[in-house]
Design a protein around this motif. Sequence first.
Motif, PDB file in Angstrom:
ATOM      1  N   SER A   1       0.833  -1.206   0.000  1.00 20.15           N
ATOM      2  CA  SER A   1       0.000   0.000   0.000  1.00 20.15           C
ATOM      3  C   SER A   1       0.864   1.250   0.000  1.00 20.15           C
ATOM      4  N   GLU A   2       1.908   1.252   0.803  1.00 22.11           N
ATOM      5  CA  GLU A   2       2.812   2.403   0.858  1.00 22.11           C
ATOM      6  C   GLU A   2       3.562   2.573  -0.463  1.00 22.11           C
ATOM      7  N   LEU A   3       4.027   1.463  -1.031  1.00 25.19           N
ATOM      8  CA  LEU A   3       4.780   1.545  -2.280  1.00 25.19           C
ATOM      9  C   LEU A   3       3.910   2.070  -3.412  1.00 25.19           C
ATOM     10  N   GLU A   4       2.634   1.717  -3.405  1.00 27.81           N
ATOM     11  CA  GLU A   4       1.723   2.234  -4.425  1.00 27.81           C
ATOM     12  C   GLU A   4       1.646   3.764  -4.344  1.00 27.81           C
ATOM     13  N   VAL A   5       1.548   4.279  -3.108  1.00 27.69           N
ATOM     14  CA  VAL A   5       1.522   5.732  -2.908  1.00 27.69           C
ATOM     15  C   VAL A   5       2.837   6.347  -3.375  1.00 27.69           C
ATOM     16  N   MET A   6       3.952   5.741  -2.986  1.00 21.34           N
ATOM     17  CA  MET A   6       5.253   6.321  -3.316  1.00 21.34           C
ATOM     18  C   MET A   6       5.529   6.299  -4.818  1.00 21.34           C
ATOM     19  N   ARG A   7       5.047   5.283  -5.515  1.00 19.78           N
ATOM     20  CA  ARG A   7       5.208   5.264  -6.975  1.00 19.78           C
ATOM     21  C   ARG A   7       4.391   6.380  -7.620  1.00 19.78           C
ATOM     22  N   ASP A   8       3.186   6.601  -7.106  1.00 18.28           N
ATOM     23  CA  ASP A   8       2.362   7.701  -7.618  1.00 18.28           C
ATOM     24  C   ASP A   8       3.063   9.048  -7.398  1.00 18.28           C
ATOM     25  N   VAL A   9       3.655   9.196  -6.211  1.00 19.67           N
ATOM     26  CA  VAL A   9       4.336  10.452  -5.886  1.00 19.67           C
ATOM     27  C   VAL A   9       5.578  10.625  -6.755  1.00 19.67           C
ATOM     28  N   MET A  10       6.294   9.543  -7.012  1.00 16.92           N
ATOM     29  CA  MET A  10       7.481   9.646  -7.864  1.00 16.92           C
ATOM     30  C   MET A  10       7.112  10.098  -9.269  1.00 16.92           C
ATOM     31  N   ALA A  11       5.976   9.647  -9.787  1.00 17.01           N
ATOM     32  CA  ALA A  11       5.543  10.093 -11.109  1.00 17.01           C
ATOM     33  C   ALA A  11       5.351  11.612 -11.124  1.00 17.01           C
ATOM     34  N   LEU A  12       4.854  12.160 -10.024  1.00 18.21           N
ATOM     35  CA  LEU A  12       4.667  13.613  -9.925  1.00 18.21           C
ATOM     36  C   LEU A  12       6.010  14.337  -9.770  1.00 18.21           C
ATOM     37  N   THR A  13       6.936  13.726  -9.016  1.00 20.37           N
ATOM     38  CA  THR A  13       8.276  14.312  -8.891  1.00 20.37           C
ATOM     39  C   THR A  13       8.979  14.324 -10.242  1.00 20.37           C
ATOM     40  N   ASP A  14       8.828  13.246 -11.009  1.00 18.72           N
ATOM     41  CA  ASP A  14       9.404  13.214 -12.353  1.00 18.72           C
ATOM     42  C   ASP A  14       8.826  14.324 -13.225  1.00 18.72           C
ATOM     43  N   LEU A  15       7.520  14.556 -13.103  1.00 23.16           N
ATOM     44  CA  LEU A  15       6.890  15.660 -13.833  1.00 23.16           C
ATOM     45  C   LEU A  15       7.545  16.984 -13.431  1.00 23.16           C
ATOM     46  N   ALA A  16       7.747  17.178 -12.138  1.00 30.77           N
ATOM     47  CA  ALA A  16       8.358  18.411 -11.644  1.00 30.77           C
ATOM     48  C   ALA A  16       9.768  18.594 -12.224  1.00 30.77           C
ATOM     49  N   VAL A  17      10.521  17.500 -12.316  1.00 31.40           N
ATOM     50  CA  VAL A  17      11.879  17.572 -12.873  1.00 31.40           C
ATOM     51  C   VAL A  17      11.834  17.971 -14.344  1.00 31.40           C
ATOM     52  N   ARG A  18      10.916  17.382 -15.087  1.00 36.07           N
ATOM     53  CA  ARG A  18      10.806  17.725 -16.513  1.00 36.07           C
ATOM     54  C   ARG A  18      10.453  19.204 -16.687  1.00 36.07           C
ATOM     55  N   VAL A  19       9.574  19.703 -15.838  1.00 34.55           N
ATOM     56  CA  VAL A  19       9.204  21.117 -15.903  1.00 34.55           C
ATOM     57  C   VAL A  19      10.414  21.989 -15.549  1.00 34.55           C
ATOM     58  N   PHE A  20      11.170  21.590 -14.546  1.00 35.46           N
ATOM     59  CA  PHE A  20      12.400  22.308 -14.166  1.00 35.46           C
ATOM     60  C   PHE A  20      13.326  22.431 -15.371  1.00 35.46           C
ATOM     61  N   HIS A  21      13.584  21.309 -16.039  1.00 33.42           N
ATOM     62  CA  HIS A  21      14.472  21.320 -17.199  1.00 33.42           C
ATOM     63  C   HIS A  21      13.923  22.212 -18.313  1.00 33.42           C
ATOM     64  N   ASN A  22      12.647  22.064 -18.609  1.00 29.19           N
ATOM     65  CA  ASN A  22      12.046  22.765 -19.751  1.00 29.19           C
ATOM     66  C   ASN A  22      11.847  24.259 -19.504  1.00 29.19           C
ATOM     67  N   SER A  23      11.910  24.684 -18.234  1.00 37.18           N
ATOM     68  CA  SER A  23      11.669  26.095 -17.911  1.00 37.18           C
ATOM     69  C   SER A  23      12.939  26.936 -17.911  1.00 37.18           C
ATOM     70  N   LEU A  24      14.081  26.282 -18.019  1.00 37.43           N
ATOM     71  CA  LEU A  24      15.347  27.019 -17.927  1.00 37.43           C
ATOM     72  C   LEU A  24      15.642  27.780 -19.213  1.00 37.43           C
ATOM     73  N   ARG A  25      15.817  29.065 -19.072  1.00 41.38           N
ATOM     74  CA  ARG A  25      16.207  29.937 -20.175  1.00 41.38           C
ATOM     75  C   ARG A  25      16.873  31.166 -19.556  1.00 41.38           C
ATOM     76  N   GLU A  26      17.702  31.824 -20.288  1.00 45.55           N
ATOM     77  CA  GLU A  26      18.427  32.968 -19.723  1.00 45.55           C
ATOM     78  C   GLU A  26      17.444  34.036 -19.237  1.00 45.55           C
ATOM     79  N   GLY A  27      17.647  34.474 -17.984  1.00 47.30           N
ATOM     80  CA  GLY A  27      16.842  35.537 -17.401  1.00 47.30           C
ATOM     81  C   GLY A  27      15.694  35.053 -16.531  1.00 47.30           C
TER      82      GLY A  27
END
Length: 386
Positions: free
Chosen positions: A164-190
């Motif tokens: 049950s805990e691992l199911e929650v943590m896998r769901d949360v990791m998918a959201l963390t991965d989304l956050a990382v992709r947004v971090f990468h894609n948002s980087l631009r000078e300024g």
Amino acid sequence: MTEEIPLIPFTGVPFCRSEYERRHQKVFAAMERANLDALLVTAHGHLRYLTGYHGYGGYFAPFPLILAPGRTPTFVVREFEVEAVRAESCIDDIVGYTQQYDFAKECAGVLRRFGLQQDRVGFELGCWNLAPADLHALQAQLPDMRVADASRLVASVAAVKSESELEVMRDVMALTDLAVRVFHNSLREGVTEAEVSAIIEAEVNRAGGEMRPARTLVFGERTRLAHGSPGPNPIRNNQPAMTEMGAWKYGYAVGLVRSAVLGRHAEAESLHALAVDALEATIDAIKPGATAGEVDAAGRKVIERLGRGRVFRHRAGYQTGINWTERGNLSLEPGAGDLLETGMTLHMPYILFGDTGCLFGTSEHVLVTDRGAEVLSGTPHTLHRV
């Protein structure tokens, strides 16, 4: 005629009652091995693990959960919070106290009711939320009580996750991965740290998730700041960017460290390459039966072989779960003898120190399996270049 008081709609707990009962039984078994007659749990993360209650009301004074074999688990909390605890925990026996100075008297009353006033009682002495004055006040009420340090008892149980805990943590990791992709894609000078942070939060919220409030997100010279919060600092060409962040759910936080360079930055690139090598060696060392110290040594050797030991000034990682981490939890550090078990989750942040003070690196969040380590993230721990 007595006026009927309407019931508060049940808020509920994240997991079914049988999951919490399973956790209690594992704690009772650990108590027996430690020769404890009772246990007072006070660390907020451990309380949430065992009851479901988030613990926000406990900033004022301890909210001990009293566990004793053959007795109903009992929560001693401020009267101000009783209804919230009743609605948001799996505990039925709740005892309230009004003022902070009433805590010891009410808590001692429960221990006397259980016949424990002369027995060996475990306390989380090495964790947050139990002050020396709290313990002294309780000892004044129960002078014959024998105090034992049980700081790591609940942590050792919580280290091994249920399905049950691992199911929650896998769901949360998918959201963390989304956050990382947004971090990468948002980087631009300024663009500023605060702007990128806001974009990340908006995207994760749009996906139905929630970001952990405290997060590291720093650009350029501010990569010298460990756990630096995002501010109005813009990134410029040929500067590094680093974040340590994670989404969360039901208190379970699943974090990652990810780094990027806008243009080129020789020092940051060198540190990151070394961090990747050390991290991968650490992941390769993870298996059931390995000690926490052996896992730490695997990555540390990679760094020391190159004569760069001073760039690594902390531990290799730590047990994860509720509240990101807790004092008293399993730690991957030199000489640690704790044995890894199947079902444990670990975060290994290799954040290294550069000659100019720059902090840079990467991490992985893994599950210990029978075959070794399963990396939970879907985003590569390689350096992102813009």
